[in-house]
Design a protein around this motif. Sequence first.
Motif, short mmCIF file in Angstrom:
data_model
loop_
_atom_site.label_atom_id
_atom_site.label_comp_id
_atom_site.label_asym_id
_atom_site.label_seq_id
_atom_site.Cartn_x
_atom_site.Cartn_y
_atom_site.Cartn_z
N VAL B 190 0.84 -1.20 0.00
CA VAL B 190 0.00 0.00 0.00
C VAL B 190 0.88 1.25 0.00
N PHE B 191 1.92 1.21 0.83
CA PHE B 191 2.79 2.39 0.93
C PHE B 191 3.42 2.74 -0.43
N ALA B 192 3.91 1.71 -1.13
CA ALA B 192 4.60 1.97 -2.39
C ALA B 192 3.66 2.56 -3.45
N GLY B 193 2.48 1.96 -3.60
CA GLY B 193 1.53 2.46 -4.60
C GLY B 193 1.03 3.85 -4.26
N PHE B 194 0.76 4.07 -2.95
CA PHE B 194 0.28 5.37 -2.51
C PHE B 194 1.35 6.44 -2.73
N THR B 195 2.59 6.09 -2.44
CA THR B 195 3.68 7.05 -2.62
C THR B 195 3.85 7.40 -4.10
N MET B 196 3.80 6.38 -4.96
CA MET B 196 3.95 6.66 -6.39
C MET B 196 2.82 7.55 -6.89
N ARG B 197 1.59 7.21 -6.50
CA ARG B 197 0.45 8.01 -6.95
C ARG B 197 0.54 9.42 -6.35
N GLY B 198 0.96 9.50 -5.08
CA GLY B 198 1.10 10.80 -4.44
C GLY B 198 2.14 11.66 -5.14
N ALA B 199 3.27 11.03 -5.51
CA ALA B 199 4.31 11.78 -6.23
C ALA B 199 3.76 12.28 -7.56
N ALA B 200 2.94 11.43 -8.21
CA ALA B 200 2.37 11.84 -9.50
C ALA B 200 1.43 13.03 -9.32
N ILE B 201 0.66 13.02 -8.22
CA ILE B 201 -0.24 14.15 -7.94
C ILE B 201 0.58 15.41 -7.66
N HIS B 202 1.59 15.24 -6.82
CA HIS B 202 2.31 16.41 -6.34
C HIS B 202 3.20 17.03 -7.42
N TRP B 203 3.92 16.18 -8.15
CA TRP B 203 4.84 16.72 -9.16
C TRP B 203 4.36 16.50 -10.60
N SER B 204 3.08 16.08 -10.74
CA SER B 204 2.54 15.81 -12.09
C SER B 204 3.45 14.91 -12.91
#
Lengths: 216, 216, 216
Positions: B190-204
């Motif tokens: 969960v942490f890895a997928g959430f972090t990747m998606r979060g990075a995508a949101i934050h830095w597009s």
Amino acid sequence: MMPMLSAITPPPVPALPPMLDLLGIAVFALTGALVAARLRQTFVTVAFFALVTGVGGGSVRDLLIGAPVFWIQDPLVAPVCFAVALIAWFTPVRWWEGKLLEWADALGLATYAVFGTIKALAWGVPTVAAIMMGVITGCVGGIVRDVLAGQPSILMRPELYVTAAALSAALAGLGIALGLSAQLTWAIAVFAGFTMRGAAIHWSIALPGHAGAPED
Amino acid sequence: MMPMLSAITPPPVPALPPMLDLLGIAVFALTGALVAARLRQTFVTVAFFALVTGVGGGSVRDLLIGAPVFWIQDPLVAPVCFAVALIAWFTPVRWWEGKLLEWADALGLATYAVFGTIKALAWGVPTVAAIMMGVITGCVGGIVRDVLAGQPSILMRPELYVTAAALSAALAGLGIALGLSAQLTWAIAVFAGFTMRGAAIHWSIALPGHAGAPED
Amino acid sequence: MMPMLSAITPPPVPALPPMLDLLGIAVFALTGALVAARLRQTFVTVAFFALVTGVGGGSVRDLLIGAPVFWIQDPLVAPVCFAVALIAWFTPVRWWEGKLLEWADALGLATYAVFGTIKALAWGVPTVAAIMMGVITGCVGGIVRDVLAGQPSILMRPELYVTAAALSAALAGLGIALGLSAQLTWAIAVFAGFTMRGAAIHWSIALPGHAGAPED
């Protein structure tokens, strides 16, 4: 050895009289066939649309509730959809452009929304989910038809269509929950949905849409 | 006689805590309801989108692996989707336009991708197919929502969305295959997928697309 | 306790030789992967399209006839689709733009239409519905691929595609109904559909479309 599936004994579902059932499927199938004909498609595509629109909603319902898909083992449903495609192919499209087809579709919509709800309840589905199965039974065939045809689906038009199915399904769920007789429940629920859809056809009644986001 | 289906004893699936499960479904349902609201649809359509987006992925997964569809017999899931539709209808759309919903969706995406993979493994599905069930659980609701709305689907955007689900699902499959404890597998995946998606949101962040064909 | 589903004993279905079966799925998967690559999608989307196109038709068939979905318990099908996505990703798109892929797809279309019909008959589905299962097996993967890609689907093009699948499926149903040997039925039905599709590729043959409505 036969697959175990054939051993599933479905619970007794208050069935539609067979002729009425096939007539309802034929009306839905005809609306599908005519969409394809108006788009100048070939006969095979017209037949595909007839089938998908005629049996799509009930198929999704049966898959979701775990029932055998109703038309697969039935010797008549698929041939009826095929016959409807032949009729749509060999008759002028304008024959079908009057209000008669729209009214027949309205009756089919209300009837199947009630039937789908009652079938789901008979399979042990709780009330709110059963009502959604009713809406799915009435509307999903038309939604898939519209998505495949690339046209705005009945789901996205403000016209009272899905809403009429929802009214019929909700009244059917309510009637059974209150212990009303099956006959009375059928009568009230079909009448209400059919009347709402009929009013929408006659007076072009639409529900208010959401205001959207301010910047839209 | 009850249908045999009710006799299927599902294997023990490491379940989400019930409140977290409903919360995740509610977040997905809200993204569906808001798409319909922004398109100025009626309440019935908003509710339909909430349901399809909330339960679509898990429904396809359950149908494919042969499990009873999770929300059909559940007394709470369908009402929760309906309640979300009411909330979306009666609150201003701009309340939901901040990043909070996107971050909640990111958490739901990673969580359901892991959950779907683990449920499929528990039903005896081999690892690669189970990982695909995880991706389907996380993403298919949103894909159907976008197809019905006639908008470019999350599947077709370069944004790291399906990819984040795939990362979570793959790590979940790997963790179980390696014999890691369920808790550790859940946490890492969960942490890895959430972090990747979060990075995508934050830095597009977007993945590179295929170069296409030369003449395109 | 294992889920009861694993206790379903499928009826003996005249199977395709395993390598031929995987080759057919790989050809369909490749057409899906290439659509996504031409649309300049990411690798994850390319893989998703490969899977949906490769197994979509057979999945819908199995769900409708109540059979376990063929690729879920299979250790090879999902990895093959994934490998195809890798190949599509790392090779130039123009490698695949000759006629070879189209001819391989034609052979896959005819073969799966026959296979789908015969599998449905083996599961006790009546002839007309079984023929429709054959058409679905051959075509639905491509239809879903096109809907997801937002491009006009093979269903809506006048090109003889769905029609060739329908010819193969109908001949398979007819052959079995007439008591022909399985080998002869396979040979005639695959040959006829493949020849029709091949003729359509070679001479760009199309069926006449419906004239549409007069005012269109």
